[in-house]
Design an enzyme around this catalytic site. Structure first.
Site, PDB file in Angstrom:
ATOM      1  N   LYS A  40       0.825  -1.223   0.000  1.00  9.33           N
ATOM      2  CA  LYS A  40       0.000   0.000   0.000  1.00  9.33           C
ATOM      3  C   LYS A  40       0.855   1.267   0.000  1.00  9.33           C
ATOM      4  CE  LYS A  40      -3.637   1.872   3.040  1.00  9.33           C
ATOM      5  NZ  LYS A  40      -4.351   1.615   4.313  1.00  9.33           N
ATOM      6  N   ASP A  65      -3.902  -2.480  -1.363  1.00 10.68           N
ATOM      7  CA  ASP A  65      -4.185  -2.733   0.048  1.00 10.68           C
ATOM      8  C   ASP A  65      -4.545  -4.207   0.238  1.00 10.68           C
ATOM      9  OD1 ASP A  65      -5.333  -2.765   2.609  1.00 10.68           O
ATOM     10  OD2 ASP A  65      -6.162  -0.752   2.365  1.00 10.68           O
ATOM     11  N   THR A 129       4.703 -12.285  15.165  1.00 10.36           N
ATOM     12  CA  THR A 129       5.682 -11.666  16.070  1.00 10.36           C
ATOM     13  C   THR A 129       5.699 -12.341  17.434  1.00 10.36           C
ATOM     14  OG1 THR A 129       5.993  -9.654  17.397  1.00 10.36           O
ATOM     15  CG2 THR A 129       3.841  -9.941  16.471  1.00 10.36           C
ATOM     16  N   ASP A 130       6.837 -12.243  18.127  1.00  7.53           N
ATOM     17  CA  ASP A 130       6.905 -12.786  19.495  1.00  7.53           C
ATOM     18  C   ASP A 130       6.010 -11.994  20.443  1.00  7.53           C
ATOM     19  OD1 ASP A 130       8.444 -10.440  19.680  1.00  7.53           O
ATOM     20  OD2 ASP A 130      10.183 -11.406  20.604  1.00  7.53           O
ATOM     21  N   GLU A 131       5.540 -10.813  19.998  1.00  5.51           N
ATOM     22  CA  GLU A 131       4.738  -9.982  20.898  1.00  5.51           C
ATOM     23  C   GLU A 131       3.357 -10.581  21.163  1.00  5.51           C
ATOM     24  OE1 GLU A 131       5.027  -5.770  20.507  1.00  5.51           O
ATOM     25  OE2 GLU A 131       6.961  -5.882  19.489  1.00  5.51           O
ATOM     26  N   TYR A 153      -1.160  -3.163  18.907  1.00  4.54           N
ATOM     27  CA  TYR A 153      -0.385  -3.802  17.838  1.00  4.54           C
ATOM     28  C   TYR A 153      -0.384  -5.312  18.023  1.00  4.54           C
ATOM     29  CZ  TYR A 153       3.729  -5.813  15.543  1.00  4.54           C
ATOM     30  OH  TYR A 153       4.564  -6.632  14.813  1.00  4.54           O
ATOM     31  N   LYS A 157      -2.062  -8.286  15.731  1.00  4.98           N
ATOM     32  CA  LYS A 157      -1.297  -9.385  15.116  1.00  4.98           C
ATOM     33  C   LYS A 157      -1.853 -10.729  15.590  1.00  4.98           C
ATOM     34  CE  LYS A 157       1.922  -9.334  12.828  1.00  4.98           C
ATOM     35  NZ  LYS A 157       2.063  -9.309  11.347  1.00  4.98           N
ATOM     36  N   ASP A 275       7.653   6.218  30.379  1.00  4.08           N
ATOM     37  CA  ASP A 275       7.576   4.850  29.872  1.00  4.08           C
ATOM     38  C   ASP A 275       6.353   4.695  28.968  1.00  4.08           C
ATOM     39  OD1 ASP A 275       8.369   2.284  29.498  1.00  4.08           O
ATOM     40  OD2 ASP A 275       8.210   1.672  31.597  1.00  4.08           O
ATOM     41  N   ARG A 276       6.462   3.757  28.021  1.00  5.38           N
ATOM     42  CA  ARG A 276       5.347   3.400  27.135  1.00  5.38           C
ATOM     43  C   ARG A 276       4.213   2.814  27.981  1.00  5.38           C
ATOM     44  NH1 ARG A 276       7.129  -1.005  22.970  1.00  5.38           N
ATOM     45  NH2 ARG A 276       7.536   0.709  21.545  1.00  5.38           N
TER      46      ARG A 276
HETATM   47  N1  LIG Z   1      10.074  -5.173  12.888  1.00  5.92           N
HETATM   48  C1  LIG Z   1      10.109  -6.175  13.763  1.00  5.92           C
HETATM   49  O1  LIG Z   1      10.898  -6.163  14.692  1.00  5.92           O
HETATM   50  C2  LIG Z   1       9.185  -7.357  13.593  1.00  5.92           C
HETATM   51  C3  LIG Z   1       9.369  -8.479  14.404  1.00  5.92           C
HETATM   52  C4  LIG Z   1       8.555  -9.604  14.211  1.00  5.92           C
HETATM   53  C5  LIG Z   1       7.569  -9.564  13.252  1.00  5.92           C
HETATM   54  N2  LIG Z   1       7.389  -8.458  12.495  1.00  5.92           N
HETATM   55  C6  LIG Z   1       6.343  -8.484  11.468  1.00  5.92           C
HETATM   56  O2  LIG Z   1       7.008  -8.465  10.228  1.00  5.92           O
HETATM   57  C7  LIG Z   1       6.210  -7.771   9.264  1.00  5.92           C
HETATM   58  C8  LIG Z   1       7.023  -6.673   8.607  1.00  5.92           C
HETATM   59  O3  LIG Z   1       7.500  -5.801   9.624  1.00  5.92           O
HETATM   60  P1  LIG Z   1       8.397  -4.525   9.228  1.00  5.92           P
HETATM   61  O4  LIG Z   1       9.101  -4.111  10.445  1.00  5.92           O
HETATM   62  O5  LIG Z   1       9.131  -4.807   7.990  1.00  5.92           O
HETATM   63  O6  LIG Z   1       7.245  -3.467   8.922  1.00  5.92           O
HETATM   64  P2  LIG Z   1       7.292  -2.051   8.186  1.00  5.92           P
HETATM   65  O7  LIG Z   1       6.395  -1.164   8.986  1.00  5.92           O
HETATM   66  O8  LIG Z   1       8.689  -1.629   7.909  1.00  5.92           O
HETATM   67  O9  LIG Z   1       6.618  -2.363   6.773  1.00  5.92           O
HETATM   68  C9  LIG Z   1       5.269  -2.691   6.626  1.00  5.92           C
HETATM   69  C10 LIG Z   1       4.945  -2.682   5.152  1.00  5.92           C
HETATM   70  O10 LIG Z   1       3.556  -3.050   4.998  1.00  5.92           O
HETATM   71  C11 LIG Z   1       2.940  -2.138   4.091  1.00  5.92           C
HETATM   72  N3  LIG Z   1       1.514  -2.073   4.438  1.00  5.92           N
HETATM   73  C12 LIG Z   1       0.956  -1.576   5.564  1.00  5.92           C
HETATM   74  N4  LIG Z   1      -0.389  -1.691   5.500  1.00  5.92           N
HETATM   75  C13 LIG Z   1      -0.670  -2.293   4.319  1.00  5.92           C
HETATM   76  C14 LIG Z   1      -1.867  -2.693   3.695  1.00  5.92           C
HETATM   77  N5  LIG Z   1      -3.058  -2.501   4.263  1.00  5.92           N
HETATM   78  N6  LIG Z   1      -1.788  -3.296   2.481  1.00  5.92           N
HETATM   79  C15 LIG Z   1      -0.588  -3.492   1.868  1.00  5.92           C
HETATM   80  N7  LIG Z   1       0.574  -3.103   2.412  1.00  5.92           N
HETATM   81  C16 LIG Z   1       0.536  -2.519   3.628  1.00  5.92           C
HETATM   82  C17 LIG Z   1       3.675  -0.819   4.313  1.00  5.92           C
HETATM   83  O11 LIG Z   1       3.515   0.067   3.202  1.00  5.92           O
HETATM   84  C18 LIG Z   1       5.104  -1.307   4.482  1.00  5.92           C
HETATM   85  O12 LIG Z   1       5.747  -1.445   3.241  1.00  5.92           O
HETATM   86  C19 LIG Z   1       4.981  -7.270  10.018  1.00  5.92           C
HETATM   87  O13 LIG Z   1       3.931  -8.165   9.789  1.00  5.92           O
HETATM   88  C20 LIG Z   1       5.412  -7.302  11.466  1.00  5.92           C
HETATM   89  O14 LIG Z   1       4.319  -7.490  12.318  1.00  5.92           O
HETATM   90  C21 LIG Z   1       8.173  -7.349  12.640  1.00  5.92           C
END
Ligand SMILES: NC(=O)c1ccc[n+]([C@@H]2O[C@H](COP(=O)([O-])OP(=O)(O)OC[C@H]3O[C@@H](n4cnc5c(N)ncnc54)[C@H](O)[C@@H]3O)[C@@H](O)[C@H]2O)c1
Length: 342
Positions: A40, A65, A129-131, A153, A157, A275-276
């Site tokens: 998106k 999307d 995610t581990d969260e 968040y 997830k 803190d968050r």
């Molecule tokens: N960053 C971390 O530490 C981490 C850890 C574990 C899991 N994850 C998971 O890994 C995945 C990627 O994380 P990231 O850090 O690369 O995220 P990011 O925020 O860098 O990227 C998210 C991407 O998704 C796209 N996006 C958002 N909403 C959308 C929609 N409705 N349709 C199409 N595209 C859409 C955004 O444009 C972006 O390119 C996520 O699912 C996240 O939950 C992330």
């Protein structure tokens, strides 16, 4: 280990941080797979992350999307599997605007699961995610542990995952889930802790640490995580989830200390901020299943990964500087407030 042979993949959310590394890894290691990226391009999606793939054979980019059923159905009809990275991903933003997370992370995931079911895909890999396990006071989270998400968040997830699992049970969807720990590395949007600290240090600003900075995470270098996702996609068993982490624990204070040392900027100082809300104190993964069943484990230690990451941000200022714009600072001011006003 026997590998499944996939020919055409739809990779959603690959203009972001982890997805872009994953697609580049696939192009290098499995060039025979045709890749369609659906993204998106929210504030976190950046076409520059995929620029080197533009106009290469077997790759195309579609802006759209994942919650758009018609578009997803159309694209899903042209591939044998979906890998979903697309999500709203920043915990702090989820506290300010939770419903954007519900729409993408729950509804969007459901739309993808429905399309994968309808088109009889070989596999639907959901990047989770581990969260979803929530705060882990003792021990390590195993894949069979209950979900106890504590932020909008992680709740979104977990909700998306549960919807996908319901498709696995009800419709036999060949679902594989990966639950990764905290990623860091090049191309991460500078709102997340590691690039936030590095870019602040390079700009001579304070590094805003939540509370006393003792909350711990398992930091995984992004390329290790991507190799794990690739292993799960090609060698994972449908109906299984895999934790992908390093099994180590690093505090916010230790991240800040590494950034100060590696940037070599004496001026970089820690600034304590409020803190968050609902801040999870500790995440810790049991990563034995991925090692035993996928033959995968993380290879890049925290020190080496941080050296590579700091070097990348130093050398790629033209990538991150435009992202620290008006909207970024508006969010920053809303989110980080000095600790003394608590
Ligand atoms: N960053 C971390 O530490 C981490 C850890 C574990 C899991 N994850 C998971 O890994 C995945 C990627 O994380 P990231 O850090 O690369 O995220 P990011 O925020 O860098 O990227 C998210 C991407 O998704 C796209 N996006 C958002 N909403 C959308 C929609 N409705 N349709 C199409 N595209 C859409 C955004 O444009 C972006 O390119 C996520 O699912 C996240 O939950 C992330």
């Amino acid at each position: 280990m026997k590998e499944r042979r996939l020919k055409r993949l739809l990779v959603c959310g690959a203009a972001g941080f982890i997805g872009s590394h994953f697609v580049k890894l696939l192009r290098r290691t499995r060039p025979e797979i045709e890749i369609t990226v659906l993204d998106k391009l929210t504030y976190a999606g950046n076409p520059a992350n995929l620029a080197e793939l533009e106009k290469t054979a077997g790759y195309r980019f579609v802006r759209g999307d994942i919650a758009d059923g018609e578009m997803v159905d159309h694209l899903a009809g042209q591939v044998d599997a979906i890998v979903n990275f697309a999500a709203e991903t920043h915990v702090d933003r989820s506290l300010l605007d939770p419903f954007a997370f519900v729409v993408t992370d729950v509804l969007g995931t459901g739309v993808l699961a429905e399309a994968a079911r309808k088109h009889g895909h070989e596999v639907f890999l959901l990047v989770s995610t581990d969260e979803v396990y929530g705060d882990v006071a003792e021990g390590r989270s195993q894949e069979t542990d209950a979900f106890r998400p504590r932020s909008p968040y992680s709740a979104s997830k977990a909700g998306g995952e549960l919807l996908a699992w319901s498709y696995q049970v009800s419709h036999g969807l060949p679902l594989i889930v990966t639950r990764g720990s905290n990623n860091y590395g090049p191309n991460q949007f500078p709102e997340k802790i590691v690039p936030l600290f590095i870019t602040n240090a390079l700009d001579g600003m304070e590094l805003p640490i939540y509370g006393d900075g003792s909350a711990v995470r398992d930091y995984i270098y992004v390329e290790d995580h991507c190799r794990g996702i690739d292993a799960a996609l090609h060698r994972g068993a449908p109906g299984e989830a895999y934790n992908l982490g390093t099994g180590t624990e690093t505090s916010g204070n230790e991240v800040a200390a590494a950034v100060v040392e590696l940037t070599g900027l004496d001026g970089a100082k820690v600034g304590r901020v409020m803190d968050r809300a609902g801040h999870d104190y500790r995440y810790a993964l049991d990563v034995r299943k991925a090692a035993e069943e996928l033959g995968w484990s993380a290879e890049v230690g925290f020190r080496e990964g941080m050296e590579r990451t700091v070097r990348w941000y130093r050398e790629n200022e033209s990538w991150w500087r435009p992202l620290r714009n008006g909207e970024y600072w508006d969010f920053y001011k809303l989110n980080y407030r000095p600790a003394e006003v608590q």
